[in-house]
Design a protein around this motif. Structure first.
Motif, PDB file in Angstrom:
ATOM      1  N   LEU A 175      23.151   6.698 -26.555  1.00 21.87           N
ATOM      2  CA  LEU A 175      23.497   5.912 -25.373  1.00 21.87           C
ATOM      3  C   LEU A 175      22.264   5.231 -24.786  1.00 21.87           C
ATOM      4  CD1 LEU A 175      25.858   5.122 -23.565  1.00 21.87           C
ATOM      5  CD2 LEU A 175      25.432   7.177 -22.196  1.00 21.87           C
ATOM      6  N   SER A 176      21.090   5.824 -24.975  1.00 21.41           N
ATOM      7  CA  SER A 176      19.852   5.245 -24.440  1.00 21.41           C
ATOM      8  C   SER A 176      19.490   3.917 -25.091  1.00 21.41           C
ATOM      9  CB  SER A 176      18.693   6.232 -24.619  1.00 21.41           C
ATOM     10  OG  SER A 176      18.528   6.556 -25.997  1.00 21.41           O
ATOM     11  N   SER A 177      20.105   3.591 -26.221  1.00 16.48           N
ATOM     12  CA  SER A 177      19.771   2.351 -26.925  1.00 16.48           C
ATOM     13  C   SER A 177      20.451   1.120 -26.321  1.00 16.48           C
ATOM     14  CB  SER A 177      20.142   2.466 -28.404  1.00 16.48           C
ATOM     15  OG  SER A 177      21.552   2.579 -28.572  1.00 16.48           O
ATOM     16  N   PHE A 178      21.325   1.322 -25.327  1.00 18.27           N
ATOM     17  CA  PHE A 178      22.049   0.216 -24.707  1.00 18.27           C
ATOM     18  C   PHE A 178      21.385  -0.183 -23.390  1.00 18.27           C
ATOM     19  CE2 PHE A 178      25.007   2.482 -27.405  1.00 18.27           C
ATOM     20  CZ  PHE A 178      25.728   1.466 -28.034  1.00 18.27           C
ATOM     21  N   SER A 179      21.745  -1.360 -22.911  1.00 19.37           N
ATOM     22  CA  SER A 179      21.236  -1.822 -21.616  1.00 19.37           C
ATOM     23  C   SER A 179      21.848  -0.994 -20.494  1.00 19.37           C
ATOM     24  CB  SER A 179      21.585  -3.300 -21.410  1.00 19.37           C
ATOM     25  OG  SER A 179      23.001  -3.451 -21.269  1.00 19.37           O
ATOM     26  N   ASP A 180      21.254  -1.078 -19.304  1.00 14.09           N
ATOM     27  CA  ASP A 180      21.754  -0.300 -18.170  1.00 14.09           C
ATOM     28  C   ASP A 180      23.224  -0.610 -17.880  1.00 14.09           C
ATOM     29  OD1 ASP A 180      19.286   0.785 -17.974  1.00 14.09           O
ATOM     30  OD2 ASP A 180      18.773  -0.075 -16.033  1.00 14.09           O
ATOM     31  N   SER A 181      23.596  -1.884 -17.926  1.00  9.80           N
ATOM     32  CA  SER A 181      24.980  -2.253 -17.633  1.00  9.80           C
ATOM     33  C   SER A 181      25.935  -1.727 -18.699  1.00  9.80           C
ATOM     34  CB  SER A 181      25.117  -3.772 -17.510  1.00  9.80           C
ATOM     35  OG  SER A 181      24.762  -4.401 -18.741  1.00  9.80           O
ATOM     36  N   GLU A 182      25.493  -1.742 -19.968  1.00 14.93           N
ATOM     37  CA  GLU A 182      26.329  -1.227 -21.054  1.00 14.93           C
ATOM     38  C   GLU A 182      26.440   0.295 -20.975  1.00 14.93           C
ATOM     39  OE1 GLU A 182      28.105  -2.875 -23.520  1.00 14.93           O
ATOM     40  OE2 GLU A 182      27.711  -4.559 -22.179  1.00 14.93           O
ATOM     41  N   ILE A 183      25.366   0.948 -20.546  1.00 15.20           N
ATOM     42  CA  ILE A 183      25.406   2.398 -20.363  1.00 15.20           C
ATOM     43  C   ILE A 183      26.432   2.761 -19.301  1.00 15.20           C
ATOM     44  CG2 ILE A 183      24.101   4.366 -19.447  1.00 15.20           C
ATOM     45  CD1 ILE A 183      21.601   3.137 -20.791  1.00 15.20           C
ATOM     46  N   LYS A 184      26.371   2.075 -18.161  1.00 13.05           N
ATOM     47  CA  LYS A 184      27.290   2.375 -17.064  1.00 13.05           C
ATOM     48  C   LYS A 184      28.742   2.132 -17.477  1.00 13.05           C
ATOM     49  CE  LYS A 184      23.959   1.427 -13.389  1.00 13.05           C
ATOM     50  NZ  LYS A 184      23.601   0.546 -12.250  1.00 13.05           N
ATOM     51  N   LYS A 185      28.962   1.061 -18.229  1.00 14.44           N
ATOM     52  CA  LYS A 185      30.321   0.753 -18.664  1.00 14.44           C
ATOM     53  C   LYS A 185      30.865   1.862 -19.541  1.00 14.44           C
ATOM     54  CE  LYS A 185      31.103  -2.176 -22.030  1.00 14.44           C
ATOM     55  NZ  LYS A 185      31.214  -3.432 -22.823  1.00 14.44           N
ATOM     56  N   ARG A 186      30.063   2.358 -20.472  1.00 15.83           N
ATOM     57  CA  ARG A 186      30.520   3.404 -21.381  1.00 15.83           C
ATOM     58  C   ARG A 186      30.719   4.732 -20.644  1.00 15.83           C
ATOM     59  NH1 ARG A 186      28.153  -0.411 -24.136  1.00 15.83           N
ATOM     60  NH2 ARG A 186      28.698  -0.799 -26.331  1.00 15.83           N
ATOM     61  N   LEU A 187      29.827   5.044 -19.731  1.00 17.74           N
ATOM     62  CA  LEU A 187      29.985   6.269 -18.956  1.00 17.74           C
ATOM     63  C   LEU A 187      31.245   6.228 -18.097  1.00 17.74           C
ATOM     64  CD1 LEU A 187      26.314   6.990 -17.788  1.00 17.74           C
ATOM     65  CD2 LEU A 187      27.669   8.345 -19.390  1.00 17.74           C
TER      66      LEU A 187
END
Length: 363
Positions: A175-187
């Motif tokens: 999950l750390s390989s994604f941008s902050d916005s992509e991380i939040k979306k997946r979470l």
């Protein structure tokens, strides 16, 4: 015949009424569990420094309602075992939520969603699944499940053992390989789960795997980490044996253990707390499996994630998941009460969050 037919219809009507009432109760309880009270989670936290890596901004996301279609009334016969499993897992989430709100345990139950945490979470975008790795709890098998789902291999049997933990080749993005916005979306949107086991038994497993047997031949544990622990924590300086379990416990229970953790880097993932690994009070997990009930939990997780028709969890050898009280007591018999209490003080959050009882030998 008419009487029999009427009775049949009456039983069907009664069953339907029971089903509607039950689903109403379950849905109400589920919503209460998954939509977390912001008062219990919005307090600003200091980042927990575990490794010398840059932290990302702490992520706070609302829990989503995730109730699989399998649990909705369809007119078909429903499984009593499935309903029982659903209730078990809801009770686990309820316990987690209550402990997370306990201010007396805040320092032991809360952590920042740092890069260290995000590095532990593996992503399956195709099926919208996040899996947080908690080493020494059967994670290798779950990695194989995700590798197949991500399409790197067509079946679990085809995956070479040396590929499973090679993150350059196994097709499992972190999950750390994604941008902050992509991380939040997946979470926010994905099905999220991880597995726990009795915290002390997990530490025994980590000690045996890394410092006694070391089956994957990882020499740094014996030749770098073990000597570092021995130099600081061995009381009998004339003792020349390799790292002993009491040395390991003394290190883990030391409130100042982090200075060594920084030197050991990410190798500490095999014995740090579930809180430090997966941030369960910050991330709204959908399901938390228990190693001790994995025979039931694994099929439930696959069904809840909607992937049970695509992959099966590998066969679990008989007895491998059963809590071995005798083994735990034997390992801790050579450890002082003071050191055991200090160790428990560090892992108390894990015991309380996931419903594990305090060991009898601690009393």
């Amino acid at each position: 015949w008419l009487v029999s037919d009427n009775m049949h219809h009456q039983w069907l009507l009664l069953a339907a009424c029971f089903w509607v009432i039950f689903m109403f109760m379950v849905a109400s309880k589920f919503i209460t569990l998954t939509f977390k009270d912001p008062d219990g989670y919005s307090a600003k936290q200091e980042p927990l420094i575990l490794t010398a890596v840059t932290k990302v901004e702490e992520v706070h996301v609302p829990a989503q309602k995730h109730w699989p279609e399998e649990f909705q009334p369809t007119g078909k016969a429903f499984s009593g075992n499935l309903i029982h499993q659903a209730l078990v897992h809801m009770e686990r989430l309820e316990l987690l939520r209550n402990v997370c709100r306990d201010t007396a345990l805040r320092n032991l139950s809360h952590t920042a969603v740092s890069k260290f945490v995000l590095d532990r979470i593996f992503v399956c975008d195709k099926h919208k699944i996040l899996f947080c790795q908690t080493p020494k709890v059967g994670n290798t098998q779950w990695k194989k499940v995700l590798i197949v789902l991500n399409g790197a291999f067509s079946s679990i049997e085809e995956i070479p053992e040396n590929i499973v933990h090679d993150h350059e080749k196994n097709g499992l993005p972190r999950l750390s390989s994604f941008s902050d916005s992509e991380i939040k979306k997946r979470l926010n949107l994905y099905f999220k789960f991880f597995i726990v086991r009795d915290p002390f038994e997990r530490l025994i497993s980590a000690f045996k795997d890394k410092f006694v047997h070391n089956p994957r031949f990882e020499p740094w544990y014996r030749h770098e980490i073990a000597p570092g622990i021995i130099r600081k924590y061995r009381r009998n300086r004339t003792e020349t044996r390799g790292l002993q379990f009491e040395d390991f416990v003394r290190y883990l229970g030391d409130p100042n253990h982090r200075w060594l953790d920084l030197q050991f880097g990410d190798h500490i993932i095999h014995w740090v707390t579930y809180v430090e690994l997966c941030a369960p009070c910050e991330i709204p997990y959908s399901v938390i499996g228990h190693h001790e009930t994995l025979e039931d939990d694994a099929p439930f997780i696959l069904k809840a994630a909607g992937i049970d028709h695509l992959v099966s969890y590998p066969t679990i050898p008989p007895g491998i998941t059963v809590y071995n009280r005798t083994k735990v007591e034997r390992y801790f018999s050579g450890v002082s009460k003071r050191d055991i209490r200090r160790l428990y003080a560090r892992f108390e959050g894990d015991f309380k969050l996931f419903g594990y009882r305090e060991p009898d030998f601690l009393l």
